[in-house]
Design a protein around this motif. Sequence first.
Motif, mmCIF file in Angstrom:
data_model
loop_
_atom_site.group_PDB
_atom_site.id
_atom_site.type_symbol
_atom_site.label_atom_id
_atom_site.label_comp_id
_atom_site.label_asym_id
_atom_site.label_seq_id
_atom_site.Cartn_x
_atom_site.Cartn_y
_atom_site.Cartn_z
ATOM 1 N N ARG A 39 64.094 65.077 82.020
ATOM 2 C CA ARG A 39 64.791 65.442 80.792
ATOM 3 C C ARG A 39 64.084 64.775 79.615
ATOM 4 N NH1 ARG A 39 70.160 61.870 82.377
ATOM 5 N NH2 ARG A 39 69.032 59.918 82.760
ATOM 6 N N PRO A 40 64.366 65.207 78.383
ATOM 7 C CA PRO A 40 63.718 64.593 77.221
ATOM 8 C C PRO A 40 64.044 63.109 77.120
ATOM 9 C CG PRO A 40 64.739 66.682 76.619
ATOM 10 C CD PRO A 40 65.195 66.379 78.019
ATOM 11 N N LEU A 41 63.048 62.330 76.721
ATOM 12 C CA LEU A 41 63.208 60.884 76.627
ATOM 13 C C LEU A 41 63.279 60.462 75.172
ATOM 14 C CD1 LEU A 41 60.607 59.785 79.322
ATOM 15 C CD2 LEU A 41 63.081 59.645 79.516
ATOM 16 N N LYS A 42 64.222 59.552 74.890
ATOM 17 C CA LYS A 42 64.349 59.009 73.541
ATOM 18 C C LYS A 42 63.788 57.600 73.419
ATOM 19 C CE LYS A 42 68.456 61.754 72.422
ATOM 20 N NZ LYS A 42 69.879 61.723 71.964
ATOM 21 N N VAL A 43 63.596 56.939 74.549
ATOM 22 C CA VAL A 43 63.114 55.562 74.525
ATOM 23 C C VAL A 43 61.605 55.530 74.341
ATOM 24 C CG1 VAL A 43 65.007 54.763 75.967
ATOM 25 C CG2 VAL A 43 62.843 55.428 77.027
ATOM 26 N N ALA A 44 61.107 54.359 73.912
ATOM 27 C CA ALA A 44 59.670 54.184 73.709
ATOM 28 C C ALA A 44 59.021 53.409 74.844
ATOM 29 C CB ALA A 44 59.413 53.457 72.381
ATOM 30 N N ALA A 45 59.822 52.733 75.670
ATOM 31 C CA ALA A 45 59.258 51.923 76.749
ATOM 32 C C ALA A 45 60.335 51.639 77.786
ATOM 33 C CB ALA A 45 58.705 50.612 76.200
ATOM 34 N N PHE A 46 59.884 51.301 78.990
ATOM 35 C CA PHE A 46 60.781 50.919 80.070
ATOM 36 C C PHE A 46 60.415 49.526 80.563
ATOM 37 C CE2 PHE A 46 60.986 55.548 80.294
ATOM 38 C CZ PHE A 46 62.352 55.775 80.473
ATOM 39 N N ASP A 47 61.423 48.667 80.692
ATOM 40 C CA ASP A 47 61.266 47.380 81.368
ATOM 41 C C ASP A 47 61.557 47.585 82.854
ATOM 42 O OD1 ASP A 47 60.703 46.182 78.975
ATOM 43 O OD2 ASP A 47 62.640 45.173 78.767
ATOM 44 N N ILE A 48 60.693 47.042 83.702
ATOM 45 C CA ILE A 48 60.809 47.254 85.145
ATOM 46 C C ILE A 48 60.802 45.906 85.848
ATOM 47 C CG2 ILE A 48 59.817 48.405 87.153
ATOM 48 C CD1 ILE A 48 58.402 50.334 85.274
ATOM 49 N N PRO A 49 61.788 45.631 86.700
ATOM 50 C CA PRO A 49 61.802 44.353 87.429
ATOM 51 C C PRO A 49 60.712 44.330 88.501
ATOM 52 C CG PRO A 49 63.582 45.750 88.200
ATOM 53 C CD PRO A 49 62.955 46.469 87.038
ATOM 54 N N LEU A 50 60.265 43.135 88.824
ATOM 55 C CA LEU A 50 59.292 42.953 89.895
ATOM 56 C C LEU A 50 59.991 42.518 91.171
ATOM 57 C CD1 LEU A 50 56.192 41.122 88.351
ATOM 58 C CD2 LEU A 50 56.611 43.569 88.611
ATOM 59 N N LEU A 86 54.977 52.608 79.053
ATOM 60 C CA LEU A 86 54.972 52.694 77.591
ATOM 61 C C LEU A 86 54.615 54.097 77.108
ATOM 62 C CD1 LEU A 86 52.756 49.517 76.943
ATOM 63 C CD2 LEU A 86 55.240 49.589 77.188
ATOM 64 N N ASP A 87 55.308 54.518 76.058
ATOM 65 C CA ASP A 87 54.854 55.667 75.271
ATOM 66 C C ASP A 87 53.858 55.121 74.256
ATOM 67 O OD1 ASP A 87 54.417 57.687 73.446
ATOM 68 O OD2 ASP A 87 56.531 58.234 73.234
ATOM 69 N N ARG A 88 52.588 55.384 74.496
ATOM 70 C CA ARG A 88 51.541 54.738 73.679
ATOM 71 C C ARG A 88 51.604 55.135 72.216
ATOM 72 N NH1 ARG A 88 46.392 56.047 76.550
ATOM 73 N NH2 ARG A 88 47.530 57.127 78.174
ATOM 74 N N THR A 89 52.278 56.246 71.901
ATOM 75 C CA THR A 89 52.396 56.650 70.501
ATOM 76 C C THR A 89 53.434 55.815 69.753
ATOM 77 O OG1 THR A 89 54.105 58.341 70.902
ATOM 78 C CG2 THR A 89 51.801 59.003 71.165
#
Length: 290
Positions: free
Chosen positions: A107-118, A139-142
């Motif tokens: 679906r369309p994304l509104k966020v610019a980045a995702f934090d991901i746990p290790l 990351l959305d590099r734009t």
Amino acid sequence: MSPSKLPIVVAIPTKNEAENIARTVRSVIDHFEAVVVVDSDSTDETCKIAAEEGAEVVPYTWDGGYPKKKQWCLDHVHPQIPWLLFLDGDETPSPELLAELRHCFSRPLKVAAFDIPLGYWFAGRRLRHGYTIVKRALLDRTRCHFPVLGDLDAPGMGEQEGHYQPIAEHVWRLKSPIEHEDLDPVRTWFDRHNRYSDWEAWLEHHPEVKEEIRQAKTRQGQLFHKAPFKPLVSFAYAYLYKRGFLDGRAGFDYALAMSFYRWQIGLKAREGEPSEAGRPGVTVARVTIR
């Protein structure tokens, strides 16, 4: 773009990762639109193995300035694909993470980045408790960038960005982990963190740069940045409050290793303090013993 693949390019910065790289490439090659190993003059068979597993291999040589390696990846690695996932050479996305990403990108994304746990492995064992590391890895590099800081004279990091997050306005935290399993002997962990502590100790004498980095950390990182008695706080937080003791000996070893890392930083910072004789306005009496 293949309909079965996620519209994401995976960038894997490497230097001498022959022990780990095959497993990392295999974990992503069938799931993402592009997989690129960005290699810094490895002297082992990292590049050969990565290419045999189907990854694109791109050489990278740092020029000593900014941008450093990860920002260079954002600028140059398949820039036509907005989304980029950073994986270390010893990391693999969990099956749960792949499923979660497919749901997010359906679906369309509104966020610019995702934090991901290790999902962190230490000395050969997967830790289920204790301190949780979270990386802003997708990351959305734009709409994201790594900050340009005044730390080029600092030891310890070199071509890699330091321990801070890329800047993004809208961030979402995913639930499923990247598995961080280093197959190298545990001494390599101590080698790396010895270098990292050089950088952290340098920051203690450059408060303006330290403050810039604090602002580029997660909320948890910002709070810990100001905590006193960091070695003790680190151990108590990971081993007791976050129940690292439930991981048995591995949980104790990791909590102790991180506490030792914090102690190293403090000790090196104190060693680097100017002596009384070198401080402005301080006169030191010279005593001659006969």
